[in-house]
Design a protein around this motif. Structure first.
Motif, short mmCIF file in Angstrom:
data_model
loop_
_atom_site.label_atom_id
_atom_site.label_comp_id
_atom_site.label_asym_id
_atom_site.label_seq_id
_atom_site.Cartn_x
_atom_site.Cartn_y
_atom_site.Cartn_z
N PRO A 34 24.69 62.11 54.42
CA PRO A 34 24.59 61.10 53.36
C PRO A 34 24.45 61.80 52.01
O PRO A 34 24.04 62.95 51.94
CB PRO A 34 23.32 60.34 53.72
CG PRO A 34 22.49 61.33 54.48
CD PRO A 34 23.46 62.21 55.21
N GLU A 35 24.80 61.10 50.93
CA GLU A 35 24.64 61.65 49.59
C GLU A 35 23.18 61.50 49.15
O GLU A 35 22.60 60.43 49.35
CB GLU A 35 25.52 60.88 48.60
CG GLU A 35 27.00 61.17 48.73
CD GLU A 35 27.35 62.57 48.29
OE1 GLU A 35 26.83 63.06 47.28
OE2 GLU A 35 28.16 63.20 49.00
N PRO A 36 22.59 62.55 48.54
CA PRO A 36 21.25 62.37 47.98
C PRO A 36 21.27 61.21 46.98
O PRO A 36 22.24 61.03 46.25
CB PRO A 36 20.97 63.70 47.28
CG PRO A 36 21.84 64.68 48.03
CD PRO A 36 23.08 63.91 48.40
N GLY A 37 20.20 60.41 47.00
CA GLY A 37 20.13 59.26 46.10
C GLY A 37 20.61 57.97 46.74
O GLY A 37 20.46 56.90 46.17
N THR A 38 21.22 58.07 47.94
CA THR A 38 21.71 56.88 48.64
C THR A 38 20.54 56.05 49.16
O THR A 38 19.60 56.59 49.74
CB THR A 38 22.59 57.31 49.85
OG1 THR A 38 23.66 58.11 49.39
CG2 THR A 38 23.14 56.10 50.59
N ASN A 39 20.61 54.75 48.95
CA ASN A 39 19.64 53.83 49.53
C ASN A 39 20.06 53.55 50.97
O ASN A 39 21.23 53.22 51.21
CB ASN A 39 19.63 52.49 48.76
CG ASN A 39 18.67 52.54 47.61
OD1 ASN A 39 17.48 52.77 47.79
ND2 ASN A 39 19.18 52.31 46.41
N VAL A 40 19.14 53.69 51.90
CA VAL A 40 19.44 53.41 53.30
C VAL A 40 18.51 52.32 53.81
O VAL A 40 17.37 52.20 53.36
CB VAL A 40 19.34 54.67 54.20
CG1 VAL A 40 20.39 55.70 53.80
CG2 VAL A 40 17.95 55.29 54.14
N GLN A 41 19.02 51.53 54.75
CA GLN A 41 18.22 50.46 55.36
C GLN A 41 17.87 50.88 56.78
O GLN A 41 18.72 51.45 57.48
CB GLN A 41 19.02 49.15 55.40
CG GLN A 41 19.33 48.59 54.02
CD GLN A 41 18.09 48.37 53.17
OE1 GLN A 41 17.09 47.84 53.65
NE2 GLN A 41 18.15 48.78 51.92
N ALA A 42 16.67 50.58 57.21
CA ALA A 42 16.25 50.90 58.58
C ALA A 42 17.21 50.25 59.57
O ALA A 42 17.56 49.09 59.44
CB ALA A 42 14.83 50.42 58.82
#
Length: 127
Positions: A45-53
């Motif tokens: 993933p790209e640093p700074g990406t928002n991820v959802q559980a």
């Protein structure tokens, strides 16, 4: 029998999580890397990406298949293991050490506690 360290938390999708100073380091379990076979590519993933559980944020490609990696907790990707670009087989060789995938800055620190403990994960993979 797969290695299941006591100090980690786990997901039913075979990711592990380790709490470190308010952040959560993530990788795939020994069970997962064994099922995948030889890992040949890791999409980070790209640093700074928002991820959802529970949502896919990465992919691991092996000689057998391509598997999604799911975020154990919601938050922002703070760090990624760029070494995996050149040496994806670290996921096979050292899944709980040098084979980590990323570090997430969690939205809710308590979410970590809702993940499976080692005993619950062992039960899951033995069924």
């Amino acid at each position: 029998m797969s290695l299941v360290p006591e100090d980690l938390r786990y997901t039913a999708d075979h990711e592990w999580a380790r709490q470190e100073s308010g952040r959560v380091r993530i990788g795939i379990t020994d069970y997962a890397q064994d099922a995948l076979g030889d890992v040949v590519f890791v999409q980070l993933p790209e640093p700074g990406t928002n991820v959802q559980a529970g949502e896919s944020f990465s992919e691991v490609e092996s000689t057998k298949s391509v598997s999604d990696i799911y975020a154990p907790v919601a938050g922002v990707v703070a760090e990624v293991n760029t070494d995996l670009a050149d040496t994806p087989q670290r996921l096979n060789d050292d899944p709980y050490g040098e084979g980590w995938i990323c570090v997430i800055e969690p939205n809710d620190a308590a979410a970590y506690d809702s993940l499976l403990d080692a005993e619950a994960y062992r039960k899951l993979i033995s069924e």
